[in-house]
Design an enzyme around this catalytic site. Structure first.
Site, PDB file in Angstrom:
ATOM      1  N   LYS A  76      36.279  36.091  42.863  1.00 29.33           N
ATOM      2  CA  LYS A  76      36.618  34.894  43.633  1.00 29.33           C
ATOM      3  C   LYS A  76      35.399  33.983  43.674  1.00 29.33           C
ATOM      4  CE  LYS A  76      38.610  33.566  48.140  1.00 29.33           C
ATOM      5  NZ  LYS A  76      39.121  34.055  49.426  1.00 29.33           N
ATOM      6  N   SER A 151      43.793  32.665  50.759  1.00 29.32           N
ATOM      7  CA  SER A 151      42.983  31.779  49.952  1.00 29.32           C
ATOM      8  C   SER A 151      42.584  32.371  48.599  1.00 29.32           C
ATOM      9  CB  SER A 151      41.720  31.400  50.718  1.00 29.32           C
ATOM     10  OG  SER A 151      40.900  32.523  50.914  1.00 29.32           O
ATOM     11  N   SER A 175      43.684  36.535  53.536  1.00 33.07           N
ATOM     12  CA  SER A 175      43.457  35.917  52.221  1.00 33.07           C
ATOM     13  C   SER A 175      43.380  36.880  51.043  1.00 33.07           C
ATOM     14  CB  SER A 175      42.180  35.077  52.250  1.00 33.07           C
ATOM     15  OG  SER A 175      42.398  33.902  52.984  1.00 33.07           O
TER      16      SER A 175
END
Lengths: 483, 95
Positions: A76, A151, A175
């Site tokens: 990420k 997210s 997330s």
């Protein structure tokens, strides 16, 4: 060699079916060919990946390979990666080439993993759909009209599309778990403090936690073996022994006590989702578990409490983005205040500005008791609910999300509607507990996630509970059409 | 809890955020809706509840007071917007 799990790929490398360089090249080519459909990567680190893969093959040839050596994964874009742009999905950090590695990156590098690239995400991890990214939304490989969740949406989309076998994510209010649910993946949010936050760009420091996103619980366990542990660079990381998370995956579930919170399975839940959750629980009964109804009465209050605590911490954390030391600076500032205001006004997107403003308001003079203190008191009540229930049962189960993946644009006009998406995931972050999402069925062609919540530092148990389900069912093996 | 234009402008100033004039009404509406959501908290009596700041009620860990960091000023300043002689440059602060 693509479309395999980490464990299968590790075997292939071990048996010399393919090299890490071959494997890495195959993924890089697929990313190049396919990712325009999903927008799951912000940066593809081709050169770095091939360098790491070459080194991994040498390590293996020298007989020094460990379980992660040569396995390609994605990170990420919230984890600082030395020499690589680390954007956090924001214009503010579009030009930021990190001068250091996050601990999680360092750990994977040390374990010999290969970094394919940095994945798309909601700006500063603030969102539940990946639509707040400066780089445009990522799309759900199960149906590209739908969001992949957020997210950590890019990580989820990349794995579901077969562009990476596994990826790291972070979870402040759901997330990791929500995008895992939306993309038919296995995601684990560890206990607060289990994984170091050093170099993980901060959103809400008392809630943020990194974790694995993968195709199976076994793969998530392999990643936890790399990620978990005490880090002197993160004063909130937990000083507790790290087990071998793969050791007890196969332990029988006979006598496992499951609690089903009535607040998670109320009449308001989409009936098709409820049916799938109950079917999954039946499967656990067949595996030897017993089920009781439990109550987490303050679940609904987790939304308002979270949307004070997280924005309050964000307003403080994001004050560091001032155009002085790194990141974006506005053109031709008239004076210092003009530089701060325009840098931040131009560098942050709408949702980030909204949350900074909510946090600033809540912490402003005269409002502290009514908002921040009140939210922290409710946080205590939420934690007490969990502690009480987890003294009676081993794990809590329910849906990860109220609905399967929604359409792009469906919830962007009303932030409050978007916030309600997180109703089943937020409470864990407030309590600091670990939780997983695993695939448990399909609804109208879209995946549904079963959430499994355990006691503090019970990741090993959660992975065991998830793995046994995946041995007995094949929901997690389903792939989007064409893959 | 309805916020008006002046409230939004004041909060934006406190947060050092420039907000376009034209988007102030939208911020006012959305922030007001968010505060309405948040006001659900007031429905519950928490007068005897100890606030929870850290999920594990942990305390700050201490270590020996040794120098553990090298000076990396030059390396770390490579990402700064404007630097001179090892200093970060900003617009003139003192007239």
């Amino acid at each position: 060699m693509l479309n395999k799990t980490l464990a299968e790929l590790a075997k292939g490398l071990d048996q010399g079916e393919f090299s890490s360089v071959e494997l890495t090249q195959a993924y890089l080519e697929r990313i190049k060919r396919e990712d325009s459909k999903y927008n799951s990567f912000i940066t593809v680190t081709e050169e770095l990946a091939l360098t790491q893969a070459t080194a991994a093959d040498e390590t293996r040839a020298a007989g020094n390979a460990t379980s992660m050596t040569g396995l390609p994964i994605a990170h990420k874009d919230i984890f600082c990666t030395q020499g690589v742009r680390t954007s956090a999905g924001s214009k503010m950090l579009d030009n930021f080439v990190s001068p250091y590695d996050a601990t999680v990156i360092r750990q994977f590098n040390a374990a010999g993993a290969v970094t394919l690239g940095k994945t798309n995400m909601d700006e500063f991890a603030m969102g539940s759909s990946n639509e707040s990214s400066f780089y445009g939304p990522s799309r759900n490989p199960w149906n590209t009209d739908h969001v992949p969740g957020g997210s950590s949406g890019g990580s989820a989309a990349a794995i579901a599309a077969g562009l990476a076998p596994a990826a790291t994510g972070t979870d402040t209010g759901g997330s990791i778990r929500q995008p895992a649910a939306f993309c038919n993946l296995t995601g684990l949010k560890p206990t607060y403090g289990r994984v170091s936050r050093y170099g993980m760009i901060a959103y809400a420091s008392s809630l943020d936690q990194g974790g694995p996103m993968a195709q199976t619980a076994e793969d998530a366990a392999m990643m936890m073996n790399v990620m978990a542990g005490l880090d002197p660079l993160d004063s909130t990381s937990a000083d507790r022994q790290v087990p071998d998370y793969t050791a007890k995956l196969d332990a029988p579930l006979t006598g496992l006590k499951i609690g089903l919170p009535k607040e998670f399975l109320s009449a308001n839940l989409n009936p098709e989702m409820a049916t799938l959750i109950h079917a999954a629980v039946k499967e656990y009964e067949a595996l030897g578990a017993t089920v009781t109804e439990v109550s987490l009465p303050n679940t609904a209050l987790s939304v308002p409490a979270y949307y004070i605590i997280a924005p309050a911490e964000a307003s403080s954390n994001l004050s560091r983005f001032d155009g002085v030391r790194y990141g974006y600076r506005c053109e031709d500032p008239k004076n210092l205040e003009d530089m701060y205001k325009r840098t931040r006004g131009e560098g942050f997107g709408t949702e980030v500005k909204r949350r900074i403003m909510v946090g600033t308001y809540a912490l402003s003079e005269g409002f502290y008791d009514a908002y921040y203190k009140k939210a922290q008191q409710i946080r205590r009540l939420i934690q007490e609910d969990f502690v009480r229930v987890l003294s009676e049962v081993d794990v809590i189960m329910g849906p990860t999300t109220p609905t399967p993946a929604f359409k792009l644009g469906e919830k962007t006009s009303d932030p409050v509607e978007m916030y309600m998406e997180d109703i089943f995931t937020l409470s864990l972050n407030l309590a600091g507990l670990p939780g997983m999402s695993i695939p448990c069925g399909m609804n109208n062609g879209l995946p549904v996630g079963l959430q499994i919540i355990g006691n503090y530092f019970a990741e090993e148990k959660l992975l065991n509970v998830a793995h046994k389900f995946q041995q007995a069912t094949d929901w997690h093996t389903l792939k989007p059409a064409g893959l | 809890m309805a916020l008006n234009r002046t409230d939004v402008e004041k909060i934006a100033h406190l947060a050092r955020l420039q907000i376009d004039e034209s988007s102030v009404p939208e911020y006012a509406t959305n922030l007001s809706n968010i505060l309405d959501l948040i006001s659900q908290m007031q429905s519950i009596d928490t007068s005897d509840v100890e606030p929870l700041a850290h999920p594990l009620d942990a305390v700050q860990r201490l270590r020996a007071d040794n120098i553990t960091e090298n000076n990396q000023r030059e390396h770390l300043q490579t990402v700064a917007p404007s630097v001179e002689s090892g200093l970060f440059l900003v617009p003139k602060v003192i007239e």
